[in-house]
Design an enzyme around this catalytic site. Structure first.
Site, mmCIF file in Angstrom:
data_model
loop_
_atom_site.group_PDB
_atom_site.id
_atom_site.type_symbol
_atom_site.label_atom_id
_atom_site.label_comp_id
_atom_site.label_asym_id
_atom_site.label_seq_id
_atom_site.Cartn_x
_atom_site.Cartn_y
_atom_site.Cartn_z
ATOM 1 N N HIS A 17 0.813 -1.216 0.000
ATOM 2 C CA HIS A 17 0.000 0.000 0.000
ATOM 3 C C HIS A 17 0.849 1.270 0.000
ATOM 4 O O HIS A 17 0.385 2.326 0.438
ATOM 5 C CB HIS A 17 -0.964 0.007 1.193
ATOM 6 C CG HIS A 17 -2.109 -0.943 0.999
ATOM 7 N ND1 HIS A 17 -3.225 -0.920 1.794
ATOM 8 C CD2 HIS A 17 -2.309 -1.929 0.113
ATOM 9 C CE1 HIS A 17 -4.064 -1.878 1.408
ATOM 10 N NE2 HIS A 17 -3.519 -2.496 0.389
ATOM 11 N N HIS A 104 -0.949 -15.532 8.245
ATOM 12 C CA HIS A 104 -0.333 -14.447 7.479
ATOM 13 C C HIS A 104 1.001 -14.085 8.121
ATOM 14 O O HIS A 104 1.416 -14.673 9.117
ATOM 15 C CB HIS A 104 -1.278 -13.238 7.430
ATOM 16 C CG HIS A 104 -1.281 -12.555 6.094
ATOM 17 N ND1 HIS A 104 -0.157 -11.940 5.590
ATOM 18 C CD2 HIS A 104 -2.254 -12.398 5.164
ATOM 19 C CE1 HIS A 104 -0.444 -11.424 4.404
ATOM 20 N NE2 HIS A 104 -1.713 -11.691 4.119
ATOM 21 N N ASP A 348 -8.058 -12.642 -3.143
ATOM 22 C CA ASP A 348 -8.322 -13.703 -4.112
ATOM 23 C C ASP A 348 -8.876 -14.949 -3.427
ATOM 24 O O ASP A 348 -8.300 -15.405 -2.427
ATOM 25 C CB ASP A 348 -7.037 -14.096 -4.835
ATOM 26 C CG ASP A 348 -6.507 -12.987 -5.718
ATOM 27 O OD1 ASP A 348 -6.965 -12.899 -6.863
ATOM 28 O OD2 ASP A 348 -5.629 -12.227 -5.270
#
Length: 402
Positions: A17, A104, A348
């Site tokens: 980002h 993650h 996704d």
């Protein structure tokens, strides 16, 4: 580290980002015709928002070449390429300031650096792979022009839906088993990107693609994710690429592929299936193939002793389900307080359709690096005067049976 390669070396930069991501490439041959139009197709295959099977994040991923070219040709100096992040939404990640996302890299990055990107995955995000794809596209152009090398990857499985050769080796069914492998090798010799891109799953077989699509849609509708497998074939590779011992060509490919986000497994040639095949069947027999030798089978996957033998190089790659999903999951805060997290970002349901160009690009980087190193060795050795007293056995020129 954020760099890869030796003679053809890349260094990627940027977070998921931030304002932009990109790459610096060293070792690009001078005089190569190159513009953004050569790089953009692979980035467009990788970009988000392509279909309803991928994240809806709408990034065009337009590449800009900043340095290393002039008037459409490479100068041999470092090549810098950049892609702006245009549709990033850091506010989607506010709740994740408190919770590490299950499976993650939030927690591990914090443990390593003491700080972490507060939005997206930072350097662990697949946005980082934009630089790899751009650098790989440059390598691919050279490989195609100089050697006719072709690299094609495709989705071979989603979840338990898989099109690769199945079934254990059984002596009483050897003919049927061998026929499956022969058909598979024939597929690898002819598959092309047009076939792969004929559907949104990026599987060249329409029947299998339809089954895989259904599996992805099911995960998407359940706000879940699903993993799968990918196959990559590299054709027309010269013999002699790869270094002995620690830098074997398959080791470099494994390194490259396992550095891609979400990868969990790599196997070259027959892979794990080769563990159940007798040696007399698995051995690739040699025969005269033009002015070189070829093999009648290709269980080795085009590499023997860590060095390319001139046959097609092919490997399988396993991807895990995307870690960030829309379902609520129990977890704890960074301080260990129980809680529940439901990701709000755009993600996704299956990463494989967009990963095809990433796999192809990393393969191109490995082959390009190995080729530059081998050409340097050959050109250096060519300066040594030919010694007529060198034993024929060292040159493979005994001529037995001729």
């Amino acid at each position: 580290m954020s760099s890869f390669g030796t003679a053809y070396r890349i260094a990627t930069f940027g977070e998921s980002h931030c304002k932009a991501v990109g790459v610096i490439v060293e070792g690009v041959p001078p005089g190569l015709p190159l513009t953004e139009a050569d790089v953009q197709p692979q980035l467009s295959r990788r970009r988000p928002g392509q279909s309803n099977l991928t994240t809806p994040r709408d990034e065009k991923d337009r590449v800009t070449i900043l340095s290393g070219t002039e008037m459409g040709y490479t100068l041999g100096t470092p090549l810098a390429m950049m892609v702006h992040n245009e549709d990033h939404r850091p506010k989607d990640y506010g709740e994740m300031d408190y919770y590490p996302r299950p499976s993650h890299a939030d927690y591990t990055y914090l443990e390593k650096y003491g700080v972490k990107a507060s939005s997206g995955g930072g350097r662990s995000s697949a946005r980082e792979t934009i630089g790899r794809v751009a650098a790989g596209a440059v390598a691919e152009k050279y490989l195609k022009l100089a050697h006719g090398i072709e690299i094609v990857a495709f989705v071979s499985g989603v979840g338990l839906v898989n099109m690769t050769p199945a079934g254990d080796y059984e002596p009483e069914q050897e003919e049927e088993w061998a026929d499956r492998w022969n058909k598979w090798w024939a597929t690898l010799k002819t598959v092309n990107r047009e076939q792969v891109d004929s559907n949104e799953v990026r599987c060249p077989d329409a029947e299998w693609a339809a089954k895989m699509r259904q599996r992805i849609e099911r995960s998407r509708d359940e706000h879940d994710s699903i993993g799968g497998t990918m196959v990559c074939v590299i054709r027309n590779v010269p013999t002699g690429l790869g270094e002995p011992c620690f830098d074997k060509l398959e080791a470099k490919l494994a390194h490259a592929m396992m550095s891609i986000p979400a990868t969990k497994g790599f196997e070259i040639g027959s892979g794990f299936a080769g563990a159940g095949i007798p040696g007399h069947v698995h051995n690739d027999k040699f025969y005269q193939k033009g002015d070189k030798l070829g093999t009648t089978t290709n269980f080795s996957g085009g590499i023997q002793g860590g060095i390319s033998n001139g046959e097609d190089i092919y490997f399988n790659l396993a991807f895990k389900p995307a870690a960030t999903i829309g379902q609520s999951q129990p977890t704890v805060t960074y301080q260990g307080v129980d809680g529940v997290l439901a990701a709000k970002g755009r993600h996704d349901p299956c990463v494989l359709p967009r990963a095809v160009s990433i796999v192809e690009s990393m393969a191109a980087l490995v082959i390009m690096d190995a080729l530059v190193l081998q050409n340097a060795r050959k050109s250096t050795a060519a300066l040594i005067p030919v010694d007529p007293n060198m034993p024929p056995a060292l040159r493979g020129e005994l001529g037995l049976g001729k």
